[in-house]
Design a protein around this motif. Sequence first.
Motif, PDB file in Angstrom:
ATOM      1  N   ALA A 471       0.852  -1.186   0.000  1.00  0.00           N
ATOM      2  CA  ALA A 471       0.000   0.000   0.000  1.00  0.00           C
ATOM      3  C   ALA A 471       0.885   1.232   0.000  1.00  0.00           C
ATOM      4  O   ALA A 471       2.011   1.205   0.507  1.00  0.00           O
ATOM      5  N   CYS A 473       0.755   3.745   1.717  1.00  0.00           N
ATOM      6  CA  CYS A 473       0.992   4.294   3.045  1.00  0.00           C
ATOM      7  C   CYS A 473       2.168   3.644   3.766  1.00  0.00           C
ATOM      8  O   CYS A 473       2.660   4.183   4.761  1.00  0.00           O
ATOM      9  N   CYS A 477       0.909   2.814   8.326  1.00  0.00           N
ATOM     10  CA  CYS A 477      -0.434   3.011   7.766  1.00  0.00           C
ATOM     11  C   CYS A 477      -1.451   3.216   8.880  1.00  0.00           C
ATOM     12  O   CYS A 477      -1.303   2.704   9.993  1.00  0.00           O
ATOM     13  N   GLU A 481      -6.449   2.269   6.408  1.00  0.00           N
ATOM     14  CA  GLU A 481      -5.669   1.958   5.208  1.00  0.00           C
ATOM     15  C   GLU A 481      -5.199   0.509   5.227  1.00  0.00           C
ATOM     16  O   GLU A 481      -5.224  -0.177   4.194  1.00  0.00           O
ATOM     17  N   PRO A 744      -9.296   5.582  -1.067  1.00  0.00           N
ATOM     18  CA  PRO A 744      -8.315   4.562  -0.677  1.00  0.00           C
ATOM     19  C   PRO A 744      -7.744   3.831  -1.875  1.00  0.00           C
ATOM     20  O   PRO A 744      -8.289   3.858  -2.974  1.00  0.00           O
ATOM     21  N   GLU A 745      -6.620   3.204  -1.628  1.00  0.00           N
ATOM     22  CA  GLU A 745      -6.028   2.362  -2.651  1.00  0.00           C
ATOM     23  C   GLU A 745      -6.944   1.161  -2.883  1.00  0.00           C
ATOM     24  O   GLU A 745      -7.623   0.679  -1.977  1.00  0.00           O
TER      25      GLU A 745
END
Length: 771
Positions: A471, A473, A477, A481, A744-745
């Motif tokens: 991710a 982040c 994170c 996340e 968000p991803e």
Amino acid sequence: MPQTPSGAVAPAGTTTGPPAKAPGKRSRRRTWLVGGLAALLVMCGGGAAIGALYVDTVPPPDELVLPESTTLYYADGKTPMAKLGTENRTILAYEQLNDAVKQAIVAAEDRTFWTNDGIDFRGVMRAAWNNVTGGDRQGASTITQQYARIAADLKGVTYSRKLREAVMAWKLADEHSKEEILGFYLNTVPFGRGAYGIEAAAQAFFGKTARKDAPRESQLTLSEAAVLAAMVKQPEANPDDPEGQPGYDPKRNDKARQNSIDRWRYIRDGMVALGYLTAAEGADLAYPDTVRDYDPRAGQSGLDRPTGLVVNHVLSELRGTEPFRDRPFDYVRNGGFRIVTTVDKRAQDAAEAAANIRGEKAPEAVRGQPANWQSALVAVEPGSGRVLAYYGGDDGLGADYAGWYYDDEGNAAGFGQHPPGSSFKVYDLAEAVRQDISPKQRFDSPATKEFPKSGRTRDSAAGPIRNSGSAACQPECTLWEATVASLNTTYFALTEQLGVPAVIDMAHKAGVESMWANERGKPEPVRVDLGETDAASRFSTEVGIGQYGITVQDHANGMATFAAGGQRARSHFVRSVSKGDDKVYEEQLTRTDVGLSPEQARQLSWTLRRVEAAKVPGWDAAGKTGTWQAGKSTTQNQHAWMVGYTGAIAAAVWLGTKDGKPLRTKDGGYDVFGASHPGRIWQQFMADAAKAMELDPDDYRFAEPTFPGETPSAPPSAETPAPPTAGPEPADTPRPTPSTEPTPEPEPTRTPKPTPSTPPTTPPPPREVVP
């Protein structure tokens, strides 16, 4: 040649019909009989029987209320789902019956039928006298008496019953002809296998008919009729001693077959004695070997459809209720009950369309996949716990991949437990927010991390915890996340800090009743009731990343709890049971609180709404995906999940294989993940079910959390957990507010390979659960 009472030609020498009598003889005999009965009634104090002489009537077969089949209905109470029980009856007029059945039953049950007055007076006297003196209370009964007994549902063998039976038989004989009485009897008497009356018996035992106007090859023969007549003596096995007293069904066991043969010979000899057969014809008559195999499901319907699995759960559920506890096997099936289930026909149709991956309406992603693929889907109504839809497989008589239940013998049955993988993280997350850990709290989230406390180090056999995806982040994170990216290192650390008992307690309070643990020396996981005081000791920290099996039904119940703001209602299948105008059982809707405040419940849903696979057009929806690997593979999955909810419906979808092999696509690849396949099933079902049920998404919007105080400086430890907060009453339907959080991803396409401190047993192929 002589004529039968119906006008059919009978064999030479037969006396199928009544012989001629001298005028007045019948009347004088009945006058004497009534006088004798009256005297006997006075001597024995038979007040009830005297009353019967003036009051009781004996209804014909079409007015009798016999044991009935039980019918299950969908939640609307109108649409039938399945028919249980085996009782069936087809009434034929006496004139329609062939001579074989008339002759066989008279030879079996009452050889003086055509000449007696309908009452075995000596048997009545003997029964009454023996009752006074303590002798054998049994007494012989004529066919007329037997019909009177059946018609009045007289039970027990006492002098009062015997006398009352005699009075009613006398009235019956006085009001009806012998032909009518024999027709009544043949259309009413039980023959076993749920067949009441000769026509139902002919079909159940031989696949033939008792109608004399049918083609000869379709009619019962005299030999076959004698087999059926033998059944009347004991239609069913003694439930207290089924092996020792199996009755006369030749297909039940060897003893029953010998009983049938012996009784058949007695009937054959009686037909010779009565002149229905000559001695030579009797000697040539052979016992038939054409009896059909016994099928306990004969007469039932709807059990082969997917909802046949619902029937199993309904029966299992009812056995645990007071009205049905400790009842015999067939009490519900043959009790004539009207069972209204919780299953909504509209939602069920949507579930079967989406989850039947062999069907034409399933999502494109799952259609045409290998034959060993199997899916399961369960939907539960938030706030009530009613199971709205249940799909455990396409064959209602086959394996159940969505749950487990207790069968008729009290054994656990079903194949519905599967490792939930990352979809179990919803319970970690719920416990985290309950302990006031904000979804915006930041966590160390590296690709690989050691956890010495749980035995997950580079030097251990299992090795450290790893993420299979990444991710933006990372390496640090927020919890939301890490949820969207399904980071195992974050959630393993979270489970350690929350404590395994706390995570399991949250899962159990939310609706996960059972979890399957690996035990040394046992080849298959063992079911653990999470309500046991020491249940948590059976599981390791890997519980937080979904190693241990749970059922699809329990997972759906957990999602329904979170959809209801943390108010858990136990999942169930039965709304009501009635019989006639009487209500026998009714669901009890109760809620228990899992300990989430309204703000905490909103934070939970806010986080799960950011999972890309949980998008349902037009709806506020939350959810989580998950996978579990095949064996120790890091590239192949054996289980894939999608679970989630709107305010109206919560559902869990599992996809796996029937044989325990990895999920391999029709193209030969192994790219099967929670979002890619079960996610498609879940999304289609959620959209189609809501549309079919005419639900308005504006009535079920989620409220936005306020995140008071924002992020705590550090999460609480397992040693000093935050105290549970009192749960609220369900709030009014909130209005949505725009989110200011970044997009968000997307959810990664693979869940990492979490391995415990001791290598887990490779999840076995589908099997029967161990209670």
